[in-house]
Design a protein around this motif. Structure first.
Motif, PDB file in Angstrom:
ATOM      1  N   LYS A 298       0.857  -1.311  -0.166  1.00 12.98           N
ATOM      2  CA  LYS A 298       0.098   0.045   0.093  1.00 12.98           C
ATOM      3  C   LYS A 298       0.828   1.351   0.129  1.00 12.98           C
ATOM      4  CE  LYS A 298      -4.230  -1.981   2.311  1.00 12.98           C
ATOM      5  NZ  LYS A 298      -5.004  -1.998   3.526  1.00 12.98           N
ATOM      6  N   ILE A 299       2.010   1.396   0.650  1.00 16.03           N
ATOM      7  CA  ILE A 299       2.883   2.327   0.828  1.00 16.03           C
ATOM      8  C   ILE A 299       3.375   2.656  -0.666  1.00 16.03           C
ATOM      9  CG2 ILE A 299       5.119   3.252   1.401  1.00 16.03           C
ATOM     10  CD1 ILE A 299       4.452   1.710   4.375  1.00 16.03           C
ATOM     11  N   HIS A 300       4.009   1.722  -1.096  1.00 17.70           N
ATOM     12  CA  HIS A 300       4.386   1.908  -2.712  1.00 17.70           C
ATOM     13  C   HIS A 300       3.244   2.200  -3.460  1.00 17.70           C
ATOM     14  CE1 HIS A 300       8.560   0.828  -1.971  1.00 17.70           C
ATOM     15  NE2 HIS A 300       8.336  -0.163  -1.194  1.00 17.70           N
ATOM     16  N   LEU A 301       2.240   1.752  -3.476  1.00 15.23           N
ATOM     17  CA  LEU A 301       0.984   2.147  -4.366  1.00 15.23           C
ATOM     18  C   LEU A 301       0.710   3.709  -4.101  1.00 15.23           C
ATOM     19  CD1 LEU A 301      -1.166  -0.885  -4.637  1.00 15.23           C
ATOM     20  CD2 LEU A 301       0.350   0.239  -6.409  1.00 15.23           C
ATOM     21  N   ILE A 302       0.703   4.044  -3.069  1.00 14.20           N
ATOM     22  CA  ILE A 302       0.131   5.391  -2.660  1.00 14.20           C
ATOM     23  C   ILE A 302       1.221   6.447  -3.219  1.00 14.20           C
ATOM     24  CG2 ILE A 302       0.261   7.202  -0.694  1.00 14.20           C
ATOM     25  CD1 ILE A 302      -1.251   5.011   0.995  1.00 14.20           C
ATOM     26  N   ILE A 303       2.654   5.991  -3.028  1.00 15.29           N
ATOM     27  CA  ILE A 303       3.725   6.827  -3.662  1.00 15.29           C
ATOM     28  C   ILE A 303       3.560   6.854  -5.051  1.00 15.29           C
ATOM     29  CG2 ILE A 303       6.125   7.114  -3.900  1.00 15.29           C
ATOM     30  CD1 ILE A 303       6.501   5.907  -1.287  1.00 15.29           C
TER      31      ILE A 303
ATOM     32  N   ARG B 191      10.596  -3.429  -6.146  1.00 11.44           N
ATOM     33  CA  ARG B 191      11.150  -3.219  -7.561  1.00 11.44           C
ATOM     34  C   ARG B 191      10.252  -3.772  -8.858  1.00 11.44           C
ATOM     35  NH1 ARG B 191      16.102  -6.718  -9.975  1.00 11.44           N
ATOM     36  NH2 ARG B 191      16.485  -5.772 -12.031  1.00 11.44           N
ATOM     37  N   GLN B 192       9.635  -4.990  -8.503  1.00  4.62           N
ATOM     38  CA  GLN B 192       8.772  -5.383  -9.303  1.00  4.62           C
ATOM     39  C   GLN B 192       7.424  -4.538  -9.514  1.00  4.62           C
ATOM     40  OE1 GLN B 192       8.148  -9.547  -8.803  1.00  4.62           O
ATOM     41  NE2 GLN B 192      10.206 -10.016  -9.462  1.00  4.62           N
ATOM     42  N   LEU B 193       7.062  -4.173  -8.164  1.00  4.90           N
ATOM     43  CA  LEU B 193       5.744  -3.284  -8.000  1.00  4.90           C
ATOM     44  C   LEU B 193       5.916  -1.980  -8.778  1.00  4.90           C
ATOM     45  CD1 LEU B 193       2.976  -2.786  -6.852  1.00  4.90           C
ATOM     46  CD2 LEU B 193       4.143  -1.783  -4.709  1.00  4.90           C
TER      47      LEU B 193
ATOM     48  N   SER C 291       5.484   2.430 -13.405  1.00  2.00           N
ATOM     49  CA  SER C 291       6.390   2.822 -14.565  1.00  2.00           C
ATOM     50  C   SER C 291       5.465   2.692 -15.771  1.00  2.00           C
ATOM     51  CB  SER C 291       7.688   2.073 -14.608  1.00  2.00           C
ATOM     52  OG  SER C 291       8.255   2.575 -13.521  1.00  2.00           O
ATOM     53  N   LEU C 292       4.918   1.579 -16.072  1.00  2.00           N
ATOM     54  CA  LEU C 292       3.966   1.268 -17.209  1.00  2.00           C
ATOM     55  C   LEU C 292       2.996   2.373 -17.359  1.00  2.00           C
ATOM     56  CD1 LEU C 292       4.072  -0.397 -19.639  1.00  2.00           C
ATOM     57  CD2 LEU C 292       2.675  -2.081 -18.100  1.00  2.00           C
ATOM     58  N   VAL C 293       2.176   2.697 -16.075  1.00  2.00           N
ATOM     59  CA  VAL C 293       1.260   3.775 -16.303  1.00  2.00           C
ATOM     60  C   VAL C 293       1.838   5.148 -16.686  1.00  2.00           C
ATOM     61  CG1 VAL C 293      -0.683   5.110 -14.843  1.00  2.00           C
ATOM     62  CG2 VAL C 293      -0.240   2.680 -14.363  1.00  2.00           C
ATOM     63  N   LEU C 294       2.933   5.443 -16.212  1.00  2.00           N
ATOM     64  CA  LEU C 294       3.670   6.750 -16.480  1.00  2.00           C
ATOM     65  C   LEU C 294       3.997   6.621 -18.206  1.00  2.00           C
ATOM     66  CD1 LEU C 294       5.826   7.332 -13.430  1.00  2.00           C
ATOM     67  CD2 LEU C 294       3.963   8.702 -14.117  1.00  2.00           C
TER      68      LEU C 294
ATOM     69  N   PHE D 122      13.395  -4.124 -14.133  1.00  2.00           N
ATOM     70  CA  PHE D 122      12.411  -4.416 -12.962  1.00  2.00           C
ATOM     71  C   PHE D 122      12.518  -5.884 -12.659  1.00  2.00           C
ATOM     72  CE2 PHE D 122      10.580  -0.500 -14.936  1.00  2.00           C
ATOM     73  CZ  PHE D 122      10.622   0.393 -13.684  1.00  2.00           C
ATOM     74  N   GLY D 123      13.330  -6.668 -13.184  1.00  2.00           N
ATOM     75  CA  GLY D 123      13.551  -8.096 -12.588  1.00  2.00           C
ATOM     76  C   GLY D 123      12.278  -8.922 -12.741  1.00  2.00           C
TER      77      GLY D 123
END
Length: 761
Positions: A7-12, A355-357, A362-365, A522-523
């Motif tokens: 959730k933290i990484h998704l919020i960022i 890293r994978q998340l 990145s794909l959205v951007l 992104f491995g």
């Protein structure tokens, strides 16, 4: 990665994507396009002008009118009277000198033939010599004699010379083309001659402070005027070659341009004509009906609607700011829904680390940046109104809305590919003026392009995806043009070429470059990589087959068994298969200590104590993980090496150790005779664990009847379940039951009764 970390990484990531969307698309015109009807469609309402406004001309129309206005301005030339008089007087004086020289020569001849008067003759000779020295500086000696002796020729020459001067001799060649100009220069060997390309029939001539329009044919350069004058003199003196040569030489020496091209004045007049072009087509008064409800939108009506919106923006700036905020809010809603959908689908568990998340974010951007590039490009092309673009061309088909859906389907799975299709289609609809039909059509195209990629196995599936996407694109273009009453063969094929190339380029970029790049950065391990890893010629698999052939055969059997049963619960069957091929690579370090590689009944474990045997067996997991790094085996596949035994007990050596300990009274700890873990973290590694045990156990069974196989499979699954091996992989009891049935079906087929052939025992 825990759910909290996720959730933290998704919020960022959400914050970054929202900020990027608002930064990349602050365009107030996006919202205004929602109220703008499309060319050809039926107007949903009657539009009446609420204010007085001007209808501006397009930039293309303005430039076209300015070009026509400038083209109407003739080239300006000036007839120079001073130069004309100077040139004429120069020849007149010269001819007077020739006449004087001829008269002196006649007097000298007459005096020489009579007696006496030597002093007079001598004076005449001196005078003639002086005149001769003057005239020979301008023309040759061969030309002096015929002209000095023929008064009629001198008069004719001066008369013709004056006529040509009055017609005008231009200092600039007017040519209809570059070829004509070069031909003239080559013909007269005049490469430095000033020339202009001029296709109009007339020029403007300034003469005696008056302006007149003169035909281009009357403005001739020097050489043509010399030829014209010589032709007239030739008619008067047809048979006198010496005299004609003198004429041509004199004309060549004395004739000079007296009509000059005024380039600055011409350019100034043309610029003045360009500036006089009006920038508006007309005025629309308040209350005038622009379009009636149900009437088709024509180009003229669309121009008036655009002009009205422009005028309203100038008068009511508050609407502009509101539109920007509303536009930003729409982007926030779409992106938020997209991230919430991702957070609540099972596919999120495939991302093992941050890293994978971040590949998801990145794909959205990447999709937003691709939209931004094309959005700005189309805006620039629209403003420039290039004439090379077809009239029916629609910029909307340039947007690469299929890029991220194709990549997400291959990189992640079908669910995320579907989500990216919806996200990309919604953004596409917004950028086209909140056009719902455009969004639906874009979603249809992306669905068509990604459907053949859902269960990716071979790169040729990209070709089927492209074909499917192009067919869907053709249908989408037809739907859009039907809705806008603009469907025609010309409009269809022009936009179909662009739309088809859009799908091809998106799929090609994804398959050839971007997917491979994201895998490396992104491995992430895609199905394409898994298919490549299943090749038996890979170095790691060749190592297993050469060093531990028994283990290699066991791995193949496990891979076949695991792949079949994985489909029964919707797990990644290809991943399970590849995991199974590599899961025992650690056994290649000491292959002789594992039953499948032992030959002629020699078992090294008989010569060592159980603790040492367990250490060797457990180490094959750690050694396998080390070899995975050495052979660059992806972490997703290497997880099968680390987790396929979990923390299960090695019961054979445990019981053997207990028997030996009973004699000495020592205590045996079960933890010392168990694998170190970790337990299976995914359904795929859990299936691999079961397939590994069930395949090995079935090979050691003497009774392979369906009942015996059923009991063995049930006991194996129940044993691992009771040990808690599946506690960390979200494998439900219902799925375990399905796996039990799938294992039984597969093994029952393997051990079915065969008919004995004649001669068999």
């Amino acid at each position: 990665m825990t759910k909290k970390q996720l959730k933290i990484h998704l919020i960022i990531g959400w914050v970054l994507v929202v900020a990027a969307a608002i930064f990349l698309f602050p365009d107030k015109n996006i919202a205004l396009q929602a109220e703008r009807p499309r060319l050809g469609q039926v107007s949903p309402r009657t539009i009446v002008a609420p204010i007085n406004f001007e209808v501006p001309k397009s930039q293309q129309e303005i430039e076209s009118e300015k070009a026509r206005a400038a083209d109407k301005v003739n080239a300006i030339f000036e007839f120079n009277n001073d130069e004309t008089n100077r040139v004429y007087e120069d020849l007149k004086v010269f001819l007077h000198k020739l006449a004087q020289y001829g008269s002196l020569q006649a007097q000298i001849s007459q005096a020489s033939s009579s007696e006496g008067g030597d002093s007079t003759v001598q004076v005449k000779v001196v005078q003639a010599s002086r005149v001769y020295e003057i005239v020979k500086q301008r023309i040759s000696t061969s030309a002096i004699k015929p002209l000095s002796q023929n008064a009629k020729a001198r008069d004719s020459l001066l008369s013709v010379f004056n006529q040509i001067l009055q017609k005008g001799i231009s200092n600039t060649l007017l040519a209809s083309s570059e070829t004509a100009a070069q031909l003239y220069k080559d013909n007269y060997n005049l490469q430095d001659l000033k020339s202009i390309i001029y296709s109009k029939p007339n020029i403007t001539l300034l003469k005696n402070n008056e302006t007149s329009t003169v035909e281009v044919a009357n403005i001739q350069p020097l050489r043509r005027r010399i030829d014209e004058a010589f032709a007239q003199l030739q008619m008067s003196f047809p048979n006198e070659q010496g005299l004609l040569s003198a004429f041509y030489e004199t004309l060549f020496v004395f004739m000079m341009p007296n009509v000059f091209y005024l380039e600055k004045e011409t350019m100034a007049s043309r610029e003045e004509a360009r500036n006089k072009v009006t920038l508006i087509k007309g005025m629309v008064p308040r209350g005038m009906e622009i379009v009636t409800q149900g009437a088709p939108i024509t180009k003229e009506i669309l121009e008036k609607i655009d002009a009205l919106q422009l005028a309203q923006q100038k008068e009511e700036n508050s609407k502009t700011f509101t539109a920007i905020y509303g536009n930003a809010l729409v982007f926030v809603i779409i992106i938020t829904m997209f991230f919430l959908f991702f957070l609540n689908i099972p596919s999120r568990t495939m991302f093992k680390d941050a890293r994978q998340l971040w590949s998801f974010t990145s794909l959205v951007l990447l999709q937003l940046v691709a939209f931004w590039i094309v959005h700005n490009l189309s805006g620039t092309l629209n403003r420039s109104e290039l004439t090379i673009l077809p009239e029916n061309f629609d910029f909307m088909w340039l947007y690469p809305f299929a890029l991220s859906p194709v990549m997400a389907t291959v990189l992640f799975d079908r669910r995320l590919g579907f989500a990216f299709s919806a996200f990309s289609a919604l953004i596409f609809g917004v950028l086209n003026g909140y056009d719902l039909a455009a969004a639906i059509c874009a979603f249809s195209v992306t669905f068509g392009a990604t459907y053949p990629l859902a269960r990716m196995r071979y790169r040729v599936q990209f070709v089927w995806g492209i074909l499917s996407g192009v067919i869907a694109m053709a249908a989408a273009i037809c739907v859009i043009f039907l809705l806008r009453n603009r469907l025609s063969f010309e409009a269809f094929y022009q936009n179909m070429i662009v739309g088809g190339m859009n799908v091809i380029i998106c799929s090609s970029l994804a398959s050839v470059l971007l997917i491979h790049l994201i895998e490396r950065v992104f491995g992430i391990t895609t199905v394409l990589t898994l298919m490549e890893m299943s090749d038996f010629n890979r170095p790691a698999l060749k190592r297993i087959s050469e060093i531990a052939p028994g283990t290699f055969h066991h791995s193949i059997q496990v891979s076949n068994l695991a792949e079949k049963v994985a489909d029964s619960i919707g797990a990644n069957s290809l991943l399970v298969r590849v995991m199974a091929l590599y899961h025992d690579i650690g056994k290649t370090m000491r292959p002789e200590y594992f039953t499948e590689n032992q030959k002629q009944g020699v078992n090294p474990h008989n010569n060592i104590d159980p603790a040492q045997s367990v250490k060797i067996i457990v180490e094959h997991v750690e050694q396998g993980a080390s070899l995975a790094k050495e052979y660059n085996i992806p972490d997703l596949v290497a997880a099968g090496i680390r987790e396929h035994h979990g923390s299960s007990e090695i019961k054979f050596f445990y019981h053997k150790a207990k028997e030996l300990a009973a004699e000495s009274g020592a205590q045996v700890d079960i933890k010392d005779y168990s694998y170190k873990g970790p337990k299976p973290q995914s359904k795929e590694t859990a299936i691999l664990m079961l397939a590994d045990i069930i395949e090995a156990t079935s090979r050691s069974m003497t009774d392979t009847s369906p009942e015996a196989l059923t009991a063995m499979i049930h006991n194996t699954i129940e044993g691992r379940f009771m040990e808690g091996q599946f506690n960390e992989c979200n494998l439900s009891v219902k799925e375990l039951f399905k796996l039990e049935q799938a294992f039984l079906t597969s093994l029952d087929g393997t051990y079915h009764t065969r008919v004995k052939y004649p001669g068999q025992k």
